[in-house]
Scaffold this motif. Structure first.
Motif, PDB file in Angstrom:
ATOM      1  N   MET A 261       0.827  -1.201   0.000  1.00 30.52           N
ATOM      2  CA  MET A 261       0.000   0.000   0.000  1.00 30.52           C
ATOM      3  C   MET A 261       0.868   1.262   0.000  1.00 30.52           C
ATOM      4  N   LEU A 262       1.926   1.272   0.795  1.00 31.27           N
ATOM      5  CA  LEU A 262       2.806   2.439   0.821  1.00 31.27           C
ATOM      6  C   LEU A 262       3.467   2.653  -0.531  1.00 31.27           C
ATOM      7  N   GLN A 263       3.967   1.598  -1.138  1.00 25.96           N
ATOM      8  CA  GLN A 263       4.616   1.736  -2.442  1.00 25.96           C
ATOM      9  C   GLN A 263       3.657   2.318  -3.479  1.00 25.96           C
ATOM     10  N   ARG A 264       2.399   1.890  -3.433  1.00 22.76           N
ATOM     11  CA  ARG A 264       1.414   2.398  -4.394  1.00 22.76           C
ATOM     12  C   ARG A 264       1.153   3.895  -4.184  1.00 22.76           C
ATOM     13  N   VAL A 265       0.951   4.287  -2.924  1.00 24.13           N
ATOM     14  CA  VAL A 265       0.684   5.698  -2.646  1.00 24.13           C
ATOM     15  C   VAL A 265       1.879   6.554  -3.042  1.00 24.13           C
ATOM     16  N   VAL A 266       3.080   6.094  -2.747  1.00 22.18           N
ATOM     17  CA  VAL A 266       4.288   6.827  -3.135  1.00 22.18           C
ATOM     18  C   VAL A 266       4.365   6.960  -4.659  1.00 22.18           C
ATOM     19  N   ARG A 267       4.059   5.897  -5.377  1.00 24.16           N
ATOM     20  CA  ARG A 267       4.121   5.938  -6.847  1.00 24.16           C
ATOM     21  C   ARG A 267       3.096   6.919  -7.413  1.00 24.16           C
ATOM     22  N   LEU A 268       1.861   6.840  -6.926  1.00 23.16           N
ATOM     23  CA  LEU A 268       0.813   7.716  -7.444  1.00 23.16           C
ATOM     24  C   LEU A 268       1.113   9.179  -7.128  1.00 23.16           C
ATOM     25  N   LEU A 269       1.513   9.443  -5.884  1.00 20.53           N
ATOM     26  CA  LEU A 269       1.820  10.819  -5.499  1.00 20.53           C
ATOM     27  C   LEU A 269       3.027  11.335  -6.280  1.00 20.53           C
ATOM     28  N   GLY A 270       4.004  10.461  -6.476  1.00 18.69           N
ATOM     29  CA  GLY A 270       5.210  10.854  -7.186  1.00 18.69           C
ATOM     30  C   GLY A 270       4.999  11.141  -8.663  1.00 18.69           C
ATOM     31  N   SER A 271       3.831  10.798  -9.186  1.00 22.41           N
ATOM     32  CA  SER A 271       3.546  11.108 -10.586  1.00 22.41           C
ATOM     33  C   SER A 271       3.190  12.577 -10.786  1.00 22.41           C
ATOM     34  N   VAL A 272       2.931  13.303  -9.684  1.00 22.05           N
ATOM     35  CA  VAL A 272       2.544  14.712  -9.816  1.00 22.05           C
ATOM     36  C   VAL A 272       3.372  15.665  -8.960  1.00 22.05           C
ATOM     37  N   VAL A 273       4.090  15.165  -7.941  1.00 22.47           N
ATOM     38  CA  VAL A 273       4.942  16.042  -7.134  1.00 22.47           C
ATOM     39  C   VAL A 273       6.283  15.357  -6.884  1.00 22.47           C
ATOM     40  N   SER A 274       7.281  16.168  -6.582  1.00 17.51           N
ATOM     41  CA  SER A 274       8.616  15.650  -6.295  1.00 17.51           C
ATOM     42  C   SER A 274       9.408  16.724  -5.541  1.00 17.51           C
ATOM     43  N   PRO A 275      10.225  16.304  -4.583  1.00 17.56           N
ATOM     44  CA  PRO A 275      10.512  14.946  -4.125  1.00 17.56           C
ATOM     45  C   PRO A 275       9.465  14.451  -3.134  1.00 17.56           C
ATOM     46  N   ILE A 276       9.571  13.173  -2.769  1.00 12.37           N
ATOM     47  CA  ILE A 276       8.674  12.552  -1.803  1.00 12.37           C
ATOM     48  C   ILE A 276       9.455  12.227  -0.535  1.00 12.37           C
ATOM     49  N   VAL A 277       8.856  12.555   0.612  1.00  7.95           N
ATOM     50  CA  VAL A 277       9.395  12.164   1.918  1.00  7.95           C
ATOM     51  C   VAL A 277       8.383  11.250   2.591  1.00  7.95           C
ATOM     52  N   VAL A 278       8.825  10.115   3.069  1.00  3.70           N
ATOM     53  CA  VAL A 278       7.989   9.193   3.842  1.00  3.70           C
ATOM     54  C   VAL A 278       8.340   9.370   5.315  1.00  3.70           C
ATOM     55  N   VAL A 279       7.315   9.572   6.133  1.00  2.00           N
ATOM     56  CA  VAL A 279       7.514   9.755   7.573  1.00  2.00           C
ATOM     57  C   VAL A 279       7.021   8.513   8.297  1.00  2.00           C
ATOM     58  N   ALA A 280       7.906   7.852   9.011  1.00  2.00           N
ATOM     59  CA  ALA A 280       7.577   6.624   9.728  1.00  2.00           C
ATOM     60  C   ALA A 280       7.754   6.829  11.233  1.00  2.00           C
ATOM     61  N   ALA A 281       7.157   5.924  12.008  1.00  2.00           N
ATOM     62  CA  ALA A 281       7.406   5.916  13.445  1.00  2.00           C
ATOM     63  C   ALA A 281       8.866   5.521  13.687  1.00  2.00           C
ATOM     64  N   ARG A 282       9.341   5.765  14.870  1.00  2.00           N
ATOM     65  CA  ARG A 282      10.779   5.624  15.121  1.00  2.00           C
ATOM     66  C   ARG A 282      11.295   4.203  14.915  1.00  2.00           C
ATOM     67  N   GLU A 283      10.489   3.190  15.253  1.00  2.00           N
ATOM     68  CA  GLU A 283      10.935   1.800  15.122  1.00  2.00           C
ATOM     69  C   GLU A 283      10.206   1.060  14.009  1.00  2.00           C
ATOM     70  N   GLN A 284       9.525   1.771  13.148  1.00  2.00           N
ATOM     71  CA  GLN A 284       8.685   1.129  12.135  1.00  2.00           C
ATOM     72  C   GLN A 284       9.510   0.584  10.972  1.00  2.00           C
TER      73      GLN A 284
END
Length: 202
Positions: free
Chosen positions: A29-52
């Motif tokens: 699911m994350l890879q898909r959202v990153v791909r779709l969002l990345g088709s219209v904006v750049s760069p992309i930052v993913v924010v995760a929990a500290r131990e995720q």
């Protein structure tokens, strides 16, 4: 320039498993959202929990971590804005559990930002802080609110110039507001999978 921030540090309590790593077609699911969002904006930052743990992401995607756990969207927003290059003026912010995200929705939200500090979706008085565009200039206000333990995003919306976008303004690009359909339960997940298998729009 406008970048993108994908916040994925939630607990996924109702889903029962981490949403970011859930399979969605040939991707997570994350890879898909990153791909779709990345088709219209750049760069992309993913924010995760500290131990995720996260699935593999493209080399051009940056990963950052919440400074403190369980602080909600403002914590993810702070981490994401701080990780963006200084050349980026604003960012579209989304959660990782919206695999039906429509890229044209993101473009329209950026257009509606205009001279405002934030453009956020609002439906029946309820705002969607993870379907919004934020200028990086709001970072000091975000940090002040976190310092004061005022964690509700509405405090930020009330403090800066906020454009509250209504559903009628998005009809031309996302009439069913699929972009807002975050998946919280297994049933949500199965229904979204079935919808993609039937249509495969992206």
């Amino acid at each position: 320039m406008v970048g993108g921030i994908v916040v994925c540090g939630g607990k996924s309590t109702r889903m029962g498993v981490p949403k970011a790593t859930l399979p969605f077609g040939s991707e997570t699911m994350l890879q898909r959202v990153v791909r779709l969002l990345g088709s219209v904006v750049s760069p992309i930052v993913v924010v995760a929990a500290r131990e995720q743990s996260l699935p593999d992401l493209p080399d051009h995607v940056s990963v950052t971590r919440d400074e403190r756990d369980e602080r909600g969207p403002l914590e993810g927003l702070r981490a994401g804005l701080k990780a963006l290059p200084e050349s980026i003026d604003a960012a579209y912010v989304t959660s990782c559990d919206v695999p039906l995200l429509v890229p044209a929705f993101v473009e329209r939200m950026i257009e509606l930002l205009g001279e405002h500090d934030i453009a956020v979706m609002e439906i029946d008085g309820f705002t969607h802080p993870l379907s919004a565009v934020y200028r990086r200039d709001v970072l000091p206000q975000v940090e002040s609110l976190l310092e004061a333990d005022r964690l509700r995003p509405v405090f930020l919306f009330d403090a800066v110039r906020t454009r509250r976008v209504q559903p009628a303004e998005m009809i031309s690009v996302d009439p069913q507001l699929r972009t807002l359909r975050n998946l919280n339960t297994r049933q949500d997940y199965l229904e979204a999978l079935a919808e993609i298998n039937d249509s495969r729009p992206f």
